[in-house]
Scaffold this motif. Structure first.
Motif, PDB file in Angstrom:
ATOM      1  N   ASN A  36       0.854  -1.184   0.000  1.00  0.00           N
ATOM      2  CA  ASN A  36       0.000   0.000   0.000  1.00  0.00           C
ATOM      3  C   ASN A  36       0.893   1.238   0.000  1.00  0.00           C
ATOM      4  OD1 ASN A  36      -2.175   1.792   0.257  1.00  0.00           O
ATOM      5  ND2 ASN A  36      -2.143   1.653   2.497  1.00  0.00           N
ATOM      6  N   SER A  37       1.124   1.774  -1.179  1.00  0.00           N
ATOM      7  CA  SER A  37       2.075   2.881  -1.310  1.00  0.00           C
ATOM      8  C   SER A  37       1.488   4.008  -2.139  1.00  0.00           C
ATOM      9  CB  SER A  37       3.378   2.385  -1.942  1.00  0.00           C
ATOM     10  OG  SER A  37       3.112   1.794  -3.196  1.00  0.00           O
ATOM     11  N   ASN A  38       2.163   5.137  -2.099  1.00  0.00           N
ATOM     12  CA  ASN A  38       1.757   6.277  -2.905  1.00  0.00           C
ATOM     13  C   ASN A  38       2.998   7.054  -3.325  1.00  0.00           C
ATOM     14  OD1 ASN A  38      -0.291   7.857  -4.157  1.00  0.00           O
ATOM     15  ND2 ASN A  38      -0.057   9.412  -2.575  1.00  0.00           N
ATOM     16  N   ILE A  39       2.825   7.876  -4.361  1.00  0.00           N
ATOM     17  CA  ILE A  39       3.881   8.761  -4.845  1.00  0.00           C
ATOM     18  C   ILE A  39       3.333  10.177  -4.854  1.00  0.00           C
ATOM     19  CG2 ILE A  39       5.515   9.262  -6.696  1.00  0.00           C
ATOM     20  CD1 ILE A  39       4.898   6.456  -7.839  1.00  0.00           C
TER      21      ILE A  39
ATOM     22  N   PRO B 283      -1.270  19.163   4.550  1.00  0.00           N
ATOM     23  CA  PRO B 283      -1.924  18.152   5.380  1.00  0.00           C
ATOM     24  C   PRO B 283      -3.059  17.398   4.681  1.00  0.00           C
ATOM     25  CG  PRO B 283      -1.567  20.152   6.643  1.00  0.00           C
ATOM     26  CD  PRO B 283      -1.212  20.473   5.207  1.00  0.00           C
ATOM     27  N   GLU B 284      -3.684  18.025   3.695  1.00  0.00           N
ATOM     28  CA  GLU B 284      -4.806  17.344   3.021  1.00  0.00           C
ATOM     29  C   GLU B 284      -4.366  16.291   2.015  1.00  0.00           C
ATOM     30  OE1 GLU B 284      -4.343  21.453   0.959  1.00  0.00           O
ATOM     31  OE2 GLU B 284      -4.217  20.622   2.995  1.00  0.00           O
ATOM     32  N   ARG B 285      -3.097  16.231   1.709  1.00  0.00           N
ATOM     33  CA  ARG B 285      -2.621  15.237   0.756  1.00  0.00           C
ATOM     34  C   ARG B 285      -2.610  13.845   1.403  1.00  0.00           C
ATOM     35  NH1 ARG B 285      -0.134  17.561  -3.822  1.00  0.00           N
ATOM     36  NH2 ARG B 285      -0.308  15.426  -4.609  1.00  0.00           N
ATOM     37  N   ARG B 286      -2.955  12.832   0.623  1.00  0.00           N
ATOM     38  CA  ARG B 286      -2.993  11.456   1.135  1.00  0.00           C
ATOM     39  C   ARG B 286      -1.636  11.035   1.682  1.00  0.00           C
ATOM     40  NH1 ARG B 286      -2.499   6.025  -1.623  1.00  0.00           N
ATOM     41  NH2 ARG B 286      -3.546   4.553  -0.225  1.00  0.00           N
TER      42      ARG B 286
ATOM     43  N   CYS C 268       1.954  12.578 -10.782  1.00  0.00           N
ATOM     44  CA  CYS C 268       1.938  12.285  -9.345  1.00  0.00           C
ATOM     45  C   CYS C 268       1.708  13.535  -8.506  1.00  0.00           C
ATOM     46  CB  CYS C 268       3.246  11.620  -8.923  1.00  0.00           C
ATOM     47  SG  CYS C 268       3.436   9.943  -9.582  1.00  0.00           S
ATOM     48  N   GLY C 269       1.922  14.702  -9.095  1.00  0.00           N
ATOM     49  CA  GLY C 269       1.700  15.946  -8.379  1.00  0.00           C
ATOM     50  C   GLY C 269       0.294  16.480  -8.494  1.00  0.00           C
ATOM     51  N   VAL C 270      -0.438  16.046  -9.527  1.00  0.00           N
ATOM     52  CA  VAL C 270      -1.776  16.604  -9.749  1.00  0.00           C
ATOM     53  C   VAL C 270      -2.908  15.593  -9.540  1.00  0.00           C
ATOM     54  CG1 VAL C 270      -0.955  18.400 -11.310  1.00  0.00           C
ATOM     55  CG2 VAL C 270      -1.623  16.184 -12.251  1.00  0.00           C
ATOM     56  N   ARG C 271      -2.589  14.318  -9.476  1.00  0.00           N
ATOM     57  CA  ARG C 271      -3.614  13.294  -9.252  1.00  0.00           C
ATOM     58  C   ARG C 271      -3.462  12.692  -7.866  1.00  0.00           C
ATOM     59  NH1 ARG C 271      -6.407  11.147 -13.662  1.00  0.00           N
ATOM     60  NH2 ARG C 271      -7.536  10.028 -12.031  1.00  0.00           N
ATOM     61  N   SER C 272      -4.582  12.472  -7.215  1.00  0.00           N
ATOM     62  CA  SER C 272      -4.558  11.905  -5.875  1.00  0.00           C
ATOM     63  C   SER C 272      -4.365  10.398  -5.924  1.00  0.00           C
ATOM     64  CB  SER C 272      -5.876  12.221  -5.145  1.00  0.00           C
ATOM     65  OG  SER C 272      -5.936  11.532  -3.911  1.00  0.00           O
TER      66      SER C 272
END
Length: 198
Positions: A26-29, A51-54, A81-85
């Motif tokens: 379970n990861s994110n960029i 703070p609102e970023r995942r 990766c900067g514009v999509r959640s």
């Protein structure tokens, strides 16, 4: 003549990096341009994240992340990766990026990045728009294609990207000097020049 401007974050250019967090399952960029080095011994860095970023919650929970340097070949993925959640998109799968296990943190590295910097959070500074995650660098990985016989890193060959006021730029492969060249003695300059010709 210079004009006066209202105070703002006008330092440029900035490094723009892809920060990975979470774990191998379970990861994110997240793309970050507010990053840099803040100490040498021990090596310390930071990233500033809204703070609102995942990714903010993932980093706060794990206390770990990886800074992956971005190349021109990765620029489109970096922008995505900067514009999509990551709440509704697996960015690794969507962008055909490869998760690679790190040595000291649970967060994956991006295999396609030439340099991966493993980080463990030591402190969080809260600010009105962003939180600054201050971290110790616990491991660094460099693609051996960019390491010469003396162990020096060839950053110019990596084709890295910078960010300046909403736009991305390649770092031009033109050496202007090196640390201390302004006070180098002529004898040292001749020796350095001879070494470079070999």
């Amino acid at each position: 003549m210079k004009i006066s401007s209202k105070p703002g974050p006008l330092t440029a250019p900035l490094p723009v990096v892809m920060v990975t967090c979470g774990d191998m399952e379970n990861s994110n960029i997240i793309t970050v341009a507010w990053t840099g080095i803040i100490n040498s011994h021990p090596p310390m860095t930071y990233i500033s994240v809204r703070p609102e970023r995942r990714s903010h919650a993932m980093i706060e929970q794990s206390g770990e992340f990886v800074i992956n340097l971005t190349t021109a070949d990765l620029a489109r993925a970096m922008d995505f990766c900067g514009v999509r959640s990551g709440r509704d998109t697996d960015k690794f799968s969507r962008l055909s990026l490869t998760r690679e296990p790190a040595d000291t943190v649970s967060a994956p590295m991006i295999a396609e990045s030439p340099v991966n910097i493993e980080c463990k959070v030591t402190e969080v500074k809260r600010f009105p728009s962003h939180d600054m995650f201050i971290a110790e660098i616990t491991a660094v990985h460099v693609d051996d294609r960019y390491v010469d016989d003396d162990g020096a890193y060839d950053y110019a060959a990596m084709d890295l990207v910078s960010f300046s006021h909403g736009k991305y730029y390649r770092l031009k492969k033109e050496e202007l000097g090196f640390f201390g060249y302004s006070i180098m003695k002529p004898k040292t300059a001749r020796k350095r020049k001879a070494r470079r010709k070999k």
